[in-house]
Design a protein around this motif. Structure first.
Motif, short mmCIF file in Angstrom:
data_model
loop_
_atom_site.label_atom_id
_atom_site.label_comp_id
_atom_site.label_asym_id
_atom_site.label_seq_id
_atom_site.Cartn_x
_atom_site.Cartn_y
_atom_site.Cartn_z
N VAL A 123 3.81 -6.52 -3.26
CA VAL A 123 2.61 -7.37 -3.25
C VAL A 123 1.52 -6.56 -3.96
CG1 VAL A 123 0.85 -8.52 -1.86
CG2 VAL A 123 3.24 -8.50 -1.09
N VAL A 124 1.02 -7.08 -5.07
CA VAL A 124 0.01 -6.38 -5.87
C VAL A 124 -1.18 -7.32 -6.04
CG1 VAL A 124 -0.46 -5.17 -8.04
CG2 VAL A 124 1.87 -5.20 -7.12
N VAL A 125 -2.37 -6.83 -5.73
CA VAL A 125 -3.56 -7.66 -5.78
C VAL A 125 -4.67 -6.93 -6.53
CG1 VAL A 125 -5.31 -8.90 -4.45
CG2 VAL A 125 -2.99 -8.70 -3.54
N ALA A 126 -5.26 -7.58 -7.51
CA ALA A 126 -6.44 -7.04 -8.20
C ALA A 126 -7.68 -7.77 -7.71
CB ALA A 126 -6.31 -7.23 -9.71
N ALA B 16 -9.37 -6.22 -2.36
CA ALA B 16 -8.01 -6.01 -2.87
C ALA B 16 -7.10 -5.49 -1.76
CB ALA B 16 -8.03 -5.03 -4.05
N LEU B 17 -7.58 -4.51 -1.00
CA LEU B 17 -6.75 -3.90 0.04
C LEU B 17 -6.52 -4.85 1.21
CD1 LEU B 17 -8.26 -0.37 -0.27
CD2 LEU B 17 -5.79 -0.81 -0.17
N THR B 18 -7.56 -5.56 1.62
CA THR B 18 -7.40 -6.50 2.73
C THR B 18 -6.43 -7.62 2.35
OG1 THR B 18 -9.63 -6.00 3.49
CG2 THR B 18 -8.66 -8.07 4.27
N ALA B 19 -6.55 -8.12 1.13
CA ALA B 19 -5.66 -9.19 0.67
C ALA B 19 -4.22 -8.69 0.54
CB ALA B 19 -6.15 -9.75 -0.66
N CYS B 20 -4.05 -7.47 0.08
CA CYS B 20 -2.71 -6.90 -0.04
C CYS B 20 -2.06 -6.80 1.34
CB CYS B 20 -2.80 -5.54 -0.70
SG CYS B 20 -1.20 -4.75 -0.97
N HIS B 21 -2.82 -6.34 2.30
CA HIS B 21 -2.32 -6.20 3.69
C HIS B 21 -1.94 -7.56 4.26
CE1 HIS B 21 -2.86 -3.51 7.50
NE2 HIS B 21 -1.84 -4.31 7.63
N ARG B 22 -2.84 -8.51 4.11
CA ARG B 22 -2.57 -9.87 4.58
C ARG B 22 -1.39 -10.48 3.81
NH1 ARG B 22 -2.51 -13.49 8.26
NH2 ARG B 22 -3.25 -15.56 7.77
#
Lengths: 159, 78, 159, 78
Positions: A109-112, A119-125
């Motif tokens: 899961v990679v989020v920019a 970015a980090l919160t969305a990646c975790h979720r």
């Protein structure tokens, strides 16, 4: 094991999001290169790796089975949920199927985002939701024999 | 009406197949598809998550024909 | 600009943690390959990328200046703080110095853990602490001229 | 006693140098080093974060000689 369908490689036109399902190895550097962009200052990634030992037992390999079309549909659902919560750039979700050995990457899961916390919160979720929603099953073969790995029923009401 | 049923992982192994075309009475539900598979294929689908056309579905959702209905063991991806 | 010291490439013997300071490009895939291991099931990463436009203004480049020996000392402090909070595998922290252009990766925090939530939480905390503690300064050159980027004083009591 | 003072970024530019060897009276503090630099080099170190031997330090921390004392603008890495 189950027949493995051809790889899915889907890019959402509106967002540039990328959803991948394949038996080919997941290369973290190559995937991140498809997401990074000067527009966004932060890139957060999670990679799931086949563990051995797992719960104290040596793992020989894991056969990953998946409902491929639905995996992509659910990846799209995950991305939509993430976008509802934060200002995000591109999202990439990838799951590998087929036979994996310890150390192989099974999921990415990679989020920019313009903002590192988003970015980090969305990646975790994103990884939490992917574990709940992607229709994938693990058949683990190791020193203690083989078994289907216990799964999650959080996605919906079971029969 | 016709639906396509899909089985995965433990359910696929127990049934010996992963795809079944079914003819069902009008107003059948997802649960009705499961009941039919349990009878025809001698499988136990209790605990299955249900999906209709790639979306998770309540077991009591009605069908109108033409759907793909999947029965999924609890998921363990990642 | 300031003289740039030779690269620092430090591995902590007890933990296997890796601390890098260099003018060379940060390659996300190569760094993650140094952290991934079958012992740990989760790998979380954050990469900071030089943005352009930034606050609406085109950025030509950023000159990163750093106090190199102290950067490594503070990276070690960050890793120690993360280990105090969770069960972690290897930690890698890297910062690039010198002239970077938009799209270049300036900082990397990579954390492995047996548990995905621990890896992600530690990665998030690791980048937040690194932004507070690493003695690095940005001189940004863009379409509106050049300036030292405003910084954080959270590390300690200022003069 | 002797200490080595380091200046970075804006402070380095204002002073025209980044490293100064100083001879100070016994019991000098970090703040004493800053005062001396401000006088000798005509720089304004207000707002500086202080570090002694690569660790952040309170401005009123005493020195015993031989330390490296750095004055750092607010940091903007990453």
């Amino acid at each position: 094991m189950a027949e493995v369908p051809p790889p899915a490689n889907v890019t959402a036109a509106e967002t540039g999001d990328i959803f991948l399902v394949s038996t080919e190895p997941i290369e973290p550097g190559a995937l991140q290169a498809r997401v990074v962009d000067p527009t966004w200052g932060g890139l957060a990634s999670f990679f799931g790796v086949v563990r051995s030992p797992n719960r104290g037992v040596i793992v020989h390999h894991i056969d990953y089975e998946g409902y491929q079309e639905m995996i992509v549909t659910q990846m799209r659902q995950v991305a939509t949920a993430l976008r509802a919560e934060a200002d995000l750039g591109r999202i990439l979700i990838a799951h590998r199927l087929g036979r994996l050995v310890p150390g192989d990457v099974s999921i990415a899961v990679v989020v920019a985002s313009p903002h590192r916390s988003d970015a980090l919160t969305a990646c975790h979720r994103g990884i939490d939701l992917s574990k709940e929603l992607l229709p994938v099953w693990k058949y683990e073969v190791g020193a203690d024999g083989s078994n289907w790995v216990a799964g999650s029923s959080r996605a919906s009401q079971p029969l | 009406m016709k639906v396509t049923a899909l089985l995965f992982a433990q359910f696929r192994v127990a049934a010996g197949r992963n795809r079944i075309e079914l003819e069902l009475p009008p107003k059948a539900t997802v649960r009705g598809v499961a009941d039919r598979l349990e009878t025809d294929l001698d499988v136990d689908l209790s605990g299955a998550l249900c999906a209709v056309d790639e979306r998770f579905s309540d077991p009591d959702a009605p069908l109108c024909g033409g759907e793909t209905v999947a029965f999924l063991p609890p998921v363990s991806g990642g």
